[in-house]
Design a protein around this motif. Structure first.
Motif, mmCIF file in Angstrom:
data_model
loop_
_atom_site.group_PDB
_atom_site.id
_atom_site.type_symbol
_atom_site.label_atom_id
_atom_site.label_comp_id
_atom_site.label_asym_id
_atom_site.label_seq_id
_atom_site.Cartn_x
_atom_site.Cartn_y
_atom_site.Cartn_z
ATOM 1 N N GLN A 145 0.831 -1.208 0.000
ATOM 2 C CA GLN A 145 0.000 0.000 0.000
ATOM 3 C C GLN A 145 0.863 1.254 0.000
ATOM 4 O O GLN A 145 0.544 2.233 -0.672
ATOM 5 C CB GLN A 145 -0.909 0.024 1.230
ATOM 6 C CG GLN A 145 -2.059 -0.929 1.159
ATOM 7 C CD GLN A 145 -2.917 -0.876 2.415
ATOM 8 O OE1 GLN A 145 -2.466 -0.441 3.477
ATOM 9 N NE2 GLN A 145 -4.151 -1.323 2.299
ATOM 10 N N TYR A 146 1.938 1.216 0.746
ATOM 11 C CA TYR A 146 2.858 2.349 0.822
ATOM 12 C C TYR A 146 3.464 2.646 -0.550
ATOM 13 O O TYR A 146 3.494 3.793 -0.994
ATOM 14 C CB TYR A 146 3.946 2.028 1.847
ATOM 15 C CG TYR A 146 4.946 3.122 2.104
ATOM 16 C CD1 TYR A 146 4.555 4.401 2.459
ATOM 17 C CD2 TYR A 146 6.307 2.861 2.025
ATOM 18 C CE1 TYR A 146 5.481 5.394 2.725
ATOM 19 C CE2 TYR A 146 7.242 3.846 2.292
ATOM 20 C CZ TYR A 146 6.823 5.108 2.637
ATOM 21 O OH TYR A 146 7.748 6.084 2.896
ATOM 22 N N SER B 294 0.872 3.978 -3.063
ATOM 23 C CA SER B 294 0.442 5.354 -2.781
ATOM 24 C C SER B 294 1.548 6.364 -3.095
ATOM 25 O O SER B 294 1.441 7.524 -2.705
ATOM 26 C CB SER B 294 0.040 5.490 -1.310
ATOM 27 O OG SER B 294 1.178 5.472 -0.462
ATOM 28 N N LYS C 156 3.148 7.907 0.118
ATOM 29 C CA LYS C 156 2.413 8.927 0.871
ATOM 30 C C LYS C 156 1.658 8.324 2.051
ATOM 31 O O LYS C 156 1.527 8.958 3.088
ATOM 32 C CB LYS C 156 1.440 9.663 -0.049
ATOM 33 C CG LYS C 156 2.155 10.491 -1.095
ATOM 34 C CD LYS C 156 1.184 11.168 -2.023
ATOM 35 C CE LYS C 156 1.967 11.897 -3.097
ATOM 36 N NZ LYS C 156 1.392 11.777 -4.398
ATOM 37 N N ARG C 157 1.142 7.132 1.880
ATOM 38 C CA ARG C 157 0.362 6.480 2.935
ATOM 39 C C ARG C 157 1.300 5.602 3.759
ATOM 40 O O ARG C 157 1.742 4.554 3.306
ATOM 41 C CB ARG C 157 -0.738 5.637 2.303
ATOM 42 C CG ARG C 157 -1.707 5.085 3.276
ATOM 43 C CD ARG C 157 -2.852 4.421 2.556
ATOM 44 N NE ARG C 157 -3.794 3.908 3.514
ATOM 45 C CZ ARG C 157 -4.797 3.139 3.199
ATOM 46 N NH1 ARG C 157 -4.993 2.796 1.943
ATOM 47 N NH2 ARG C 157 -5.612 2.711 4.121
#
Length: 64
Positions: A31-32, A35, A38-39
């Protein structure tokens, strides 16, 4: 080792617990990256760890 040091044992086999935690970590890293960094992987971690550890770990009797 957690069983000896902290009196904790997994509710499922150690290999299944390890697999679950690796999948969690890989998912957060994925996910990082998706994104564009950013997340943060630690977003909501405190709440998630509370849920995971509460279901994954149980206390054991400590030898005297």
């Amino acid at each position: 080792e957690a069983e000896l040091r902290e009196g904790l044992r997994t509710n499922i086999s150690a290999s299944a617990a390890a697999n679950l935690l690796i999948a969690q970590a890989e998912g957060r890293i994925s996910q990082y990256v998706r994104s564009d960094f950013k997340r943060l992987p630690t977003e909501y971690w405190d709440d998630q760890w509370t849920l995971l550890s509460g279901q994954l770990l149980r206390t054991t009797a400590q030898p005297a």
